[in-house]
Design an enzyme around this catalytic site. Structure first.
Site, PDB file in Angstrom:
ATOM      1  N   GLU A  25       0.837  -1.200   0.000  1.00 44.08           N
ATOM      2  CA  GLU A  25       0.000   0.000   0.000  1.00 44.08           C
ATOM      3  C   GLU A  25       0.877   1.257   0.000  1.00 44.08           C
ATOM      4  O   GLU A  25       0.556   2.255  -0.640  1.00 44.08           O
ATOM      5  CB  GLU A  25      -0.917  -0.036   1.226  1.00 44.08           C
ATOM      6  CG  GLU A  25      -2.162   0.794   1.077  1.00 44.08           C
ATOM      7  CD  GLU A  25      -3.188   0.510   2.173  1.00 44.08           C
ATOM      8  OE1 GLU A  25      -2.927  -0.380   3.019  1.00 44.08           O
ATOM      9  OE2 GLU A  25      -4.214   1.178   2.187  1.00 44.08           O
ATOM     10  N   CYS A  46     -10.379  -1.306  14.346  1.00 43.92           N
ATOM     11  CA  CYS A  46     -10.652  -2.740  14.490  1.00 43.92           C
ATOM     12  C   CYS A  46     -10.889  -3.144  15.936  1.00 43.92           C
ATOM     13  O   CYS A  46     -11.655  -4.065  16.216  1.00 43.92           O
ATOM     14  CB  CYS A  46      -9.486  -3.550  13.949  1.00 43.92           C
ATOM     15  SG  CYS A  46      -9.136  -3.150  12.247  1.00 43.92           S
ATOM     16  N   CYS A  88      -8.185  -1.816   4.047  1.00 45.47           N
ATOM     17  CA  CYS A  88      -8.128  -3.025   4.886  1.00 45.47           C
ATOM     18  C   CYS A  88      -9.395  -3.256   5.693  1.00 45.47           C
ATOM     19  O   CYS A  88      -9.584  -4.323   6.254  1.00 45.47           O
ATOM     20  CB  CYS A  88      -6.895  -3.052   5.775  1.00 45.47           C
ATOM     21  SG  CYS A  88      -6.260  -1.469   6.189  1.00 45.47           S
ATOM     22  N   SER A 145      -7.051   1.857  -2.252  1.00 39.93           N
ATOM     23  CA  SER A 145      -5.835   1.093  -2.506  1.00 39.93           C
ATOM     24  C   SER A 145      -6.238  -0.269  -3.038  1.00 39.93           C
ATOM     25  O   SER A 145      -7.155  -0.909  -2.526  1.00 39.93           O
ATOM     26  CB  SER A 145      -5.052   0.931  -1.207  1.00 39.93           C
ATOM     27  OG  SER A 145      -4.117  -0.113  -1.365  1.00 39.93           O
ATOM     28  N   GLU A 161     -15.926 -10.460   3.554  1.00 36.49           N
ATOM     29  CA  GLU A 161     -14.754 -10.216   2.714  1.00 36.49           C
ATOM     30  C   GLU A 161     -14.174 -11.524   2.176  1.00 36.49           C
ATOM     31  O   GLU A 161     -13.847 -11.645   0.998  1.00 36.49           O
ATOM     32  CB  GLU A 161     -13.684  -9.461   3.510  1.00 36.49           C
ATOM     33  CG  GLU A 161     -12.493  -9.033   2.657  1.00 36.49           C
ATOM     34  CD  GLU A 161     -11.378  -8.397   3.480  1.00 36.49           C
ATOM     35  OE1 GLU A 161     -11.168  -8.820   4.639  1.00 36.49           O
ATOM     36  OE2 GLU A 161     -10.720  -7.477   2.976  1.00 36.49           O
ATOM     37  N   GLU A 171     -14.111 -12.552  -5.762  1.00 31.72           N
ATOM     38  CA  GLU A 171     -12.804 -12.297  -6.386  1.00 31.72           C
ATOM     39  C   GLU A 171     -11.644 -12.743  -5.496  1.00 31.72           C
ATOM     40  O   GLU A 171     -10.494 -12.745  -5.921  1.00 31.72           O
ATOM     41  CB  GLU A 171     -12.664 -10.812  -6.748  1.00 31.72           C
ATOM     42  CG  GLU A 171     -12.738  -9.816  -5.597  1.00 31.72           C
ATOM     43  CD  GLU A 171     -14.151  -9.349  -5.260  1.00 31.72           C
ATOM     44  OE1 GLU A 171     -15.122 -10.070  -5.615  1.00 31.72           O
ATOM     45  OE2 GLU A 171     -14.290  -8.290  -4.625  1.00 31.72           O
ATOM     46  N   GLU A 228       2.291   1.605  -3.396  1.00 26.35           N
ATOM     47  CA  GLU A 228       1.191   2.065  -4.261  1.00 26.35           C
ATOM     48  C   GLU A 228       0.986   3.572  -4.087  1.00 26.35           C
ATOM     49  O   GLU A 228       0.808   4.309  -5.063  1.00 26.35           O
ATOM     50  CB  GLU A 228      -0.087   1.308  -3.896  1.00 26.35           C
ATOM     51  CG  GLU A 228      -1.245   1.583  -4.839  1.00 26.35           C
ATOM     52  CD  GLU A 228      -2.547   0.931  -4.364  1.00 26.35           C
ATOM     53  OE1 GLU A 228      -2.519   0.193  -3.351  1.00 26.35           O
ATOM     54  OE2 GLU A 228      -3.573   1.175  -5.010  1.00 26.35           O
TER      55      GLU A 228
END
Lengths: 158, 401, 638
Positions: free
Chosen positions: C308, C565, C335, C355, C397, C402, C311
């Site tokens: 990240e 989180c 995330c 991201s 998730e 995908e 990126e």
């Protein structure tokens, strides 16, 4: 719902927003107009209204489900509401109900196959001195007999 | 809609011509009006009986950019239709009462919350308001009173009894479910859109022009000591002349029954489904704040009526009309209705019914708003006052009937 | 025009919590009251409940929750106020006058008992078949009021169908007490707006749009409603049975990874105060349960930072130097799966800003079923990957279609902190008594940067620790004492930090194929922001849409849950600001004690790029395995 119906409804709602504004306090008047025109507020209409008012669709649905005169399920073109509260009840509202049910061939809460009528109960219409009473759409009818009640049904659809 | 009947009364149903009240009011100061209303000892006519002057004085004292006068035309109490008659036949009184309230508390905006069931009245009210605007009774600089602007809008409800509760009404105006708010703060302080708001009943507002014209003291000479003035009564049920009547407070039930041509009366429900059921033995009681206060619904039952069925009708009403937010009202009313059905099906025990009565008393004190606080009234009073009829009901077989 | 976009609670109910005088000690700032004949002075506007709590007077509550706006609907907290005809809900009554309060009169006691009896009469199911058994507020109330039979009967048949349509949240409305905490969480706290009261009177229930099942409406799976539900009406979709089955199957190699937040909170499930980190004990427990390998998600958090962070640098390079894709800055973190889905629904036009790096959970899954499988010589088809997460959205998730870049479902099961605690209990272990042990290699080493992902601001801090050092060639410690980037910490809803880059260093080897000098960043000011909870995310997004200061940012950390989180929808119940703060303290304390605190200094990260992802961060291979794409979902509910 067909695409052109959606476009039409979207335009209609835009006009209502123009008329009433996009504050949350415009919600009921907007829903009332949609209800009075279509006899119910479709899921698409609910979401469009929510979008314009910057609220969530579930909030619109929640409000609709709270008020007896707003519907989120399709109803007949004419909604007949017979008062079931005490004074009308005492004036033998049940005979009115039975007459209407027989005449239309449906039970309270149902809609005729031709979609002309939905019949349902309502709480006190404030016509206790002139009971039994019923409403058809925005009109009210009082001092009903089984015969006059049915006559009014037919008059409304012409 | 027009006046279809001659009506007679000492205040609301007396002679009045459009604009008189407002004209007089505007010649007085705001304080004069507040004190005139105070002298009248007028109490809210919706049923709760809160002193109007206190409400107005609090709203007048509040400092805010905007204030609102709201006319509560959501009468939904079973057996009540007096506001309909006032709105149809005497709209000038109600609207002028609002204008005077606006002048007194410093509000520019009036809203009539008209119950959805009365949609058919709306057009005539709108027309009437339009006429008042032309007559400069509404709008800017009313009757050339520099700086006094006031206008009235009509807002239609969509059929929810609870919206007659003032904070639920405000929630509904704001586009929400009509769920009562926590109080305090009260609407006079934090009302519609968070602004000071006076919510008054149609009848209350209708009294105002007459009080301003004739003085608070005059009004206070009518009625009884603690119940000043007159009251509109919506009379229905078993009688010859169901109608709206204006009588002074203090009328006894016997007198009332006599006037409306009721015969063989067994019971009178005073105050609608949320009121109490008075048995014949108590017909000498007076309708007044000293004895039986009421918003004016009178439902008459003759000897042929089954009081348990009456009670069931009331409880079904509350189970449906509770807004459903607070526990005592939402579940409590269901339990009371179940109790009535147990009696109906002969499945009750007295010990369980006593538990339900106890529950009813909790509902009266622990519910969030007036609906749940008053919905057990008829359960408690009918089971108490008509126990002989209700509980001897089932002995049929052994009596050989 | 007035638009109540921010907040649905009635205006009358809003001021109570906030408008207290700044200086209650000054004249008019306080009120003298009596509670149970005890004389007290409280700041004006204090609710009766607050006054009671501040003075150790117990008043039971049910609909009240510290994180949420006032409801006043359950009526359990009623008290008697002298000269008032009715009882008053203490949670909703602001004190503005000298009043006398009684919290335990016969009338009060009876009313509370009645209310509990009424709630129980409609509460379907038995306590022993409920996951909230022993941690249920209704059950506690029933015990407190000595309920030993059903006074008003008890519902015998369910009224509703349990909604298990969502990967994340299960709704069992037969256990609902209509406290509306979930509504206040969803609409007011998170401003997502899936749940509302539907119907009226005895038909009132909590519903979704048109009473559709949860998977068909715009739920972001954050699970905040679960954390605040007083009963078992809301719970996470629990995969324990499947995981036990895998563990018990000798053919399966079951690998578990644990995120940073569960270890900081799981002690609460075993009766410990919030704020005890249980990393070592937890490792031992997971081995005893039967997991074959116990890995640390923080390792892939480090990997996430590398990907990240790179990126970000590339996006900045493209925008500032090449003049391409300027609209892809600011870069948003990806995330938090709750946040990702929130953006996909409500701001789909911004998905290019997300991201493309997968979350640490998903990176780990992909790495385990490829690199690890290869090195350990295990058929990836036989590997079952479990992820212990503080999160309910992680369950969604790992089920995103995908997320199969390893050729298999990268992560098989997302397990919440609560569910893992349950598995530990089923094994007969009392966690706090266990000896400590380390994570398994080869992914055993993780940096403190990976660890602080658990707290709001942590991802940003971790990223800056790396990016700053890579760009300037200096040490973070020279800018921030002990490498603690404190301006990014705390629980302020939105934080904004500017970091001037005065000097630049040598371009590291791994970036040389992109550019050979940092000069383009010299003298620039790095602008970053942090937002936690989707309500704050919404504020930032609206600001960006309006071209405000956040649109000038380079990098923004978004977390779906309040507190990040550590306050996730899979964490132990209850939650409140104090508990969340203690969990954060535990995380930051553990970070400070670690030898390696920067992702790029983690030797295992070096190893993985040297031997596996040989074309470096954001290279071809890592793109295949560690990056993903998003879906423009929009708001329309079909």
């Amino acid at each position: 719902m067909l695409v052109f119906e959606k476009t039409f409804l979207a335009e209609e709602i835009e006009q209502l927003i123009e008329k009433y504004g996009n504050a949350r306090s415009a919600l009921l008047p907007i829903l009332q107009e949609i209800q009075s025109k279509h006899r119910y507020i479709s899921d698409y209409a609910q979401q469009e209204v929510a979008r314009h008012l910057s609220i969530q669709p579930v909030e619109v649905y929640s409000v609709i489900s709270f008020y007896a005169f707003l519907n989120s399920e399709p109803k007949g073109r004419n909604i007949v509401r017979v008062c079931k509260t005490i004074s009308c009840d005492m004036k033998n509202k049940i005979s009115i109900v039975k007459a209407i049910e027989r005449e239309l061939g449906i039970k309270m809460g149902e809609t005729t196959d031709d979609n002309k009528f939905t019949i349902e109960y309502t709480n006190c219409l404030g016509l206790c001195d002139e009971g039994p009473a019923m409403g058809i759409n925005e009109q009210v009818f009082t001092k009903l007999t089984p015969e006059t009640a049915v006559k009014h049904l037919h008059e409304v659809v012409g | 809609m027009e006046k279809t009947k001659e009506r007679n009364g000492k205040v609301l149903f007396s002679n009045y011509s459009l604009g008189e009240g407002v004209r007089k009011a505007l010649s007085l100061s705001r304080d004069d009006i507040l004190f005139e209303v105070k002298d009248s000892k007028l109490k809210g006519r919706g049923g709760a009986g809160f002193p109007v002057s206190t409400k107005w004085m609090l709203a007048a004292a509040a400092i805010a950019e905007e204030k609102y006068v709201i006319c509560n035309a959501d009468e939904g109490e079973p057996g009540t239709f007096k506001d309909r008659v006032l709105l149809v036949e005497y709209p000038e009184l109600v609207f002028e009462g609002m204008i005077i309230a606006g002048y007194a508390i410093g509000a520019k905006n009036g809203i009539v919350y008209l119950r959805g069931e009365y949609e058919y009245i709306r057009k005539s009210l709108e027309d009437f308001l339009e006429q008042m605007r032309k007559d400069n009774l509404l709008g800017k600089n009313i009757l050339n009173k520099e700086g006094f602007d006031f206008d009235i809008k009509i807002f239609l409800g969509s059929a929810a009894y609870i919206c007659g509760e003032e904070t639920a009404l405000i929630e509904s105006l704001e586009g929400n479910r009509g769920e009562a708010r926590n109080r305090p703060p009260y609407p006079v302080n934090t009302g519609f859109n968070g602004m000071p708001t006076s919510v008054n009943n149609v009848e209350t507002l209708g009294c105002i022009p007459h009080i301003i014209l004739n003085g608070g003291e005059w009004y206070n000479t009518l009625g009884t000591e603690k119940s000043s003035g007159t009251k509109l009564f919506s009379v229905s049920g078993d009688c010859e002349k169901p109608d709206v009547y204006e009588w002074e407070w203090g009328i006894t039930i016997n007198e009332l029954l006599e006037k409306v041509g009721a015969k063989n009366t067994k019971a009178v429900q005073v105050g609608g489904a949320s009121g109490i059921c008075v048995p014949k033995s108590q017909f000498d009681r007076k309708i007044s704040y000293e004895d039986i206060p009421t918003g004016g619904s009178i439902i008459i039952f003759d000897e042929n009526r089954d009081m348990l069925k009456v009670l069931k009708n009331f409880m079904e009403f509350f189970v449906e009309e509770s807004c459903g937010q607070c526990t005592p009202c939402r579940i409590g009313n269901t339990k009371l209705l179940e109790g009535v059905e147990m009696i109906e099906n002969e499945e009750y025990t007295f010990s369980y019914l006593n538990k339900l009565k106890d529950l009813g008393k909790t509902m009266q004190v622990a519910s969030k708003c007036g609906l749940g606080q008053s919905s057990p009234n008829s359960f408690l009073s009918i089971l108490e006052n008509f126990k002989d009829e209700i509980f001897s009901h089932e002995a049929g077989v052994e009596n050989g009937k | 025009m007035e638009n109540k976009k921010n907040g649905r609670a009635p205006v009358s109910q809003k001021p109570h919590r906030i408008e207290k005088p700044e200086h209650p000690e000054q004249i008019g700032g306080s009120v003298r009251i009596q509670i149970n004949e005890k004389e007290l002075v409280v700041p004006l506007g204090t609710t009766i409940l607050e006054a009671c709590r501040d003075n150790q007077i117990h008043v039971p509550t049910l609909c009240h929750h510290d994180d949420l706006c006032i409801a006043g609907v359950c009526r359990v907290c009623v008290v008697e106020v002298e000269n008032m005809r009715t009882l008053q809900a203490s949670c909703a009554f602001p004190i503005t006058a000298p009043i006398k309060i009684n919290t335990a009169t016969p009338m009060v006691r009876k009313a509370r008992k009645h209310i509990i009896d009424l709630l129980l009469s409609e509460h379907y199911g038995e306590c022993y078949s409920c996951f909230r058994n022993n941690n249920c507020e209704l059950q506690t109330l029933a015990k407190e009021y000595g309920v030993d039979h059903y006074n008003f009967g008890h519902i015998e048949k369910p009224k509703y169908k349990v909604d298990t349509s969502s990967f994340s949240v299960v709704r069992d409305m037969d256990k609902c007490v209509l406290c509306k905490r979930c509504i206040r969480t969803c609409i007011d706290l998170q401003e997502v707006g899936v749940l509302e009261a539907v119907g009226r009177g005895d038909e009132t229930h909590i519903g979704t749009f048109l009473d559709k099942q949860l998977s068909d409406v715009i739920c972001i799976n954050c699970g905040q409603c679960i954390n605040r539900c007083p009963t078992g009406a809301l719970r996470a979709n629990d995969p324990r049975d499947e995981i036990w089955e895998a563990i018990d199957n000798p053919k399966k190699h079951v690998v578990i990874q644990t995120a940073p937040s569960p270890r900081a909170a799981i002690g609460e499930e075993f009766g410990l105060e919030a704020g005890h980190s249980m990393t070592g004990e937890l490792n031992t427990a997971m081995r005893r349960i039967g997991f074959d390998k116990v890995f640390d998600t923080n390792f892939t958090a480090d990997l996430t930072i590398m990907e990240e962070g790179t990126e970000l640098i590339l996006r900045l390079y493209n925008a500032l130097v090449k003049g391409e894709d300027a609209n892809k800055v600011p870069q948003f973190t990806s995330c938090s799966p709750g946040w990702v889905k929130y953006l996909e629904h409500f701001y789909p036009e911004y998905i290019d800003n997300l991201s493309s790096a997968k979350s640490p959970q998903q990176m780990f899954g992909a790495v385990i079923k490829t690199l690890y499988a290869q090195e350990a010589n295990i058929d990836p088809a036989d590997i079952v990957t479990v992820a212990v997460m503080p999160c309910s959205a992680k369950k969604f998730e790992c089920n995103r279609p995908e997320m199969v870049d390893s050729g298999f479902k990268d992560v098989d099961y997302g397990l919440t902190t609560r569910e893992l605690a349950q598995m530990i209990k089923e094994t007969g272990i009392h966690l706090p008594e266990l000896p400590k042990s380390e994570f398994d290699d080869p992914f055993g080493n993780a940096s403190g940067a990976g660890l602080i992902f658990g707290a709001t601001g942590g991802v940003m801090e971790a990223a800056l620790r790396t990016v700053v050092e890579l760009v300037t060639g200096g040490k973070v410690e020279d800018l921030f004492e002990n490498a603690n980037i404190t301006p990014l910490r705390g629980f302020e809803g939105i934080r904004y930090v500017e970091l001037p880059i005065a000097e630049v260093g040598e371009v590291p080897e791994m970036y040389k194929r992109y550019f050979d000098t940092w000069d383009w960043l010299k003298g620039a000011t790095l602008k970053v922001a942090v937002a936690h909870g989707t309500a704050n995310a919404k504020k930032v997004m609206e600001d960006i849409k309006a071209g405000g200061k956040f649109s000038e940012c380079h990098f923004i950390e978004f977390m779906g849950c309040p507190g990040g989180c550590l306050g996730g929808g899979g964490q132990p119940i209850p939650t409140n600001a104090t508990i969340r703060a203690k969990r954060a303290e535990a995380i930051y304390a553990e970070d400070e004690g670690l030898p390696i605190r920067k992702s790029h200094e983690n030797p295992h990260i070096g190893y993985i790029y040297e031997n596996f992802l040989t074309d470096g961060p954001c290279g071809h291979k890592s793109h295949e395995l560690l990056h993903t794409t998003y879906t423009k979902r929009g708001e329309y509910i079909a």
